[in-house]
Design an enzyme around this catalytic site. Sequence first.
Site, PDB file in Angstrom:
ATOM      1  N   CYS A 116      -2.488  -5.518  -5.093  1.00  0.00           N
ATOM      2  CA  CYS A 116      -2.100  -6.360  -3.965  1.00  0.00           C
ATOM      3  C   CYS A 116      -1.395  -7.569  -4.565  1.00  0.00           C
ATOM      4  CB  CYS A 116      -3.333  -6.801  -3.191  1.00  0.00           C
ATOM      5  SG  CYS A 116      -2.967  -7.914  -1.826  1.00  0.00           S
ATOM      6  N   ASN A 149      -1.620  -0.226   2.315  1.00  0.00           N
ATOM      7  CA  ASN A 149      -2.738  -0.901   2.992  1.00  0.00           C
ATOM      8  C   ASN A 149      -3.563   0.061   3.831  1.00  0.00           C
ATOM      9  OD1 ASN A 149      -2.861  -3.590   2.277  1.00  0.00           O
ATOM     10  ND2 ASN A 149      -1.148  -4.150   3.603  1.00  0.00           N
ATOM     11  N   HIS A 165      -8.241  -8.475   0.134  1.00  0.00           N
ATOM     12  CA  HIS A 165      -8.160  -9.334   1.316  1.00  0.00           C
ATOM     13  C   HIS A 165      -9.528  -9.931   1.672  1.00  0.00           C
ATOM     14  CE1 HIS A 165      -4.034  -7.746   2.957  1.00  0.00           C
ATOM     15  NE2 HIS A 165      -3.970  -8.250   1.738  1.00  0.00           N
ATOM     16  N   TYR A 225      -6.850 -14.278   4.097  1.00  0.00           N
ATOM     17  CA  TYR A 225      -7.375 -13.324   5.088  1.00  0.00           C
ATOM     18  C   TYR A 225      -8.793 -13.669   5.535  1.00  0.00           C
ATOM     19  CZ  TYR A 225      -3.278 -10.427   4.596  1.00  0.00           C
ATOM     20  OH  TYR A 225      -1.985  -9.974   4.638  1.00  0.00           O
ATOM     21  N   ARG A 271       1.310   0.349  13.721  1.00  0.00           N
ATOM     22  CA  ARG A 271       0.706  -0.968  13.452  1.00  0.00           C
ATOM     23  C   ARG A 271       0.672  -1.799  14.743  1.00  0.00           C
ATOM     24  NH1 ARG A 271       3.263  -5.286   9.057  1.00  0.00           N
ATOM     25  NH2 ARG A 271       1.711  -6.926   9.300  1.00  0.00           N
TER      26      ARG A 271
HETATM   27  C1  G6P Z   1       0.728  -9.761   2.032  1.00  0.00           C
HETATM   28  C2  G6P Z   1      -0.467  -8.853   2.027  1.00  0.00           C
HETATM   29  C3  G6P Z   1      -0.062  -7.407   2.102  1.00  0.00           C
HETATM   30  C4  G6P Z   1       0.948  -7.192   3.202  1.00  0.00           C
HETATM   31  C5  G6P Z   1       2.161  -8.045   2.951  1.00  0.00           C
HETATM   32  C6  G6P Z   1       3.254  -7.858   3.991  1.00  0.00           C
HETATM   33  O1  G6P Z   1       1.268  -9.850   0.794  1.00  0.00           O
HETATM   34  O2  G6P Z   1      -1.298  -9.064   0.937  1.00  0.00           O
HETATM   35  O3  G6P Z   1      -1.209  -6.648   2.342  1.00  0.00           O
HETATM   36  O4  G6P Z   1       1.317  -5.843   3.262  1.00  0.00           O
HETATM   37  O5  G6P Z   1       1.749  -9.388   2.931  1.00  0.00           O
HETATM   38  O6  G6P Z   1       2.867  -8.212   5.249  1.00  0.00           O
HETATM   39  P1  G6P Z   1       3.869  -8.071   6.488  1.00  0.00           P
HETATM   40  O7  G6P Z   1       3.130  -8.674   7.615  1.00  0.00           O
HETATM   41  O8  G6P Z   1       5.129  -8.801   6.131  1.00  0.00           O
HETATM   42  O9  G6P Z   1       4.103  -6.587   6.659  1.00  0.00           O
END
Ligand code: G6P
Length: 419
Positions: free
Chosen positions: A165, A144, A195, A244, A90
């Site tokens: 989600c 994701n 998103h 988003y 990531r």
């Molecule tokens: C939100 C999004 C998710 C994401 C999560 C964690 O809830 O909808 O898609 O995976 O946050 O995000 P982070 O940046 O903490 O990994």
Amino acid sequence: MKITVIGAGSTYTPELMEGLLQRAEQMQIKEVWLYDINQRRLEIVGGLIQRMNQAQGEPFAVHATLERRAAIAGADFVLTQIRVGGQQARHDDTIFSLGHDMIGQETTGPAGFAKAMRTIPVILDICSEIRASAPNAWLLNFTNPAGIMTEAVLRHGGVNVIGLCNGPLGMQMNIAQQYGVGHRDVDLDYMGLNHLGFVRRIWVKGEEVTQGVLETMAAKAANIPDLEVDAAFAQSLNMIPSGYLRYFFLEAEMLKVLKAKPKTRAQEVMAIEETLLRKYADPDLKEKPPELEKRGGAYYSTAAVELMQSLHSNGGEKHIVNVRNQGTITDLPYDAAVEVTAIVDGRGAQPLALGPLPTAIRGLVQQVKAYEELTVEAAVTGSYAKALLALSNNPLVPSVNRGKLLLDQFNEHHQLGLR
Ligand code: G6P
């Protein structure tokens, strides 16, 4: 009932477990299987899960395993919460994207494309295991980019799938708090993609409150840098966009914010996770620690467990989920994955009819959908040309030539094998 968690070494698992424990009896849960490829994380997280279970009088059996086949065989629900390449991948995707002056975000934009390309083959492999040893199971996907994963499974997985989600539930929870009611009292007319969703109208206990909420509520999420959208624009949009959407509506400003950040979100999460894992390893800890809230996935457990409950009990409740469109949004392909309100019962999720996309967002949603479809095609065929076409269709990729440089970087670094 047997519930299997794929990617159970995730720091989110204790949150999920909390929800499962609350409904163990109601849902007649007999076995929870935790599967991961990372032994250290499986041991730490699995240890905490065992202690949480014991503290509640062991309502079900918990098995932790590195054997995927054993974990999936005979399951009623398979939850996927995997991260292929971990937070390091990531981070790399974010840095590569920012290096070409493109949004570096793990679901939206080119980094989401790279994540999808790494993850689709793994999810489809899990599907083949489900077809072989748990053909009646429901695959509930949290991985994701959740919309693209659902699209891939709907088209190529051959299993029962619902994409989930926590974002839409988060919106419902915020409104519920504002009105002092439970989230089940809040009804959203919600449409779009994961998103990339929009709330058109809102009711609280059957009474419409859309204008009131529009005046007071901004779409916020813990893990998205905060920038206000122009008030006149927000007013003319007349819908509440998912947080988003900032990446699209304020692309230039968001790029600047992301580039100025001393750390990527992946690096922040790595630090949060190390703290969490240290806590989880404490043999005296028997519940989810409050530090978990620093991650963005609030209400993950509620979303998953309430959905399983509706499927299991043939409940007919409404959930906002990722499912096959089936004409619900009339100007998106019939077979495409969309994020909409659906009635969920023993047959699965039946989306409620919505009609056409509002003109203000039609172009964007259709373009992102085309990008998502092309991404699935690229991942399944391994075709470089299709991958370039997919990436170039992403609205956050401003130049085919720059997109190509980025694609080459992803292809080489993640060994995607595109040819
Ligand atoms: C939100 C999004 C998710 C994401 C999560 C964690 O809830 O909808 O898609 O995976 O946050 O995000 P982070 O940046 O903490 O990994």
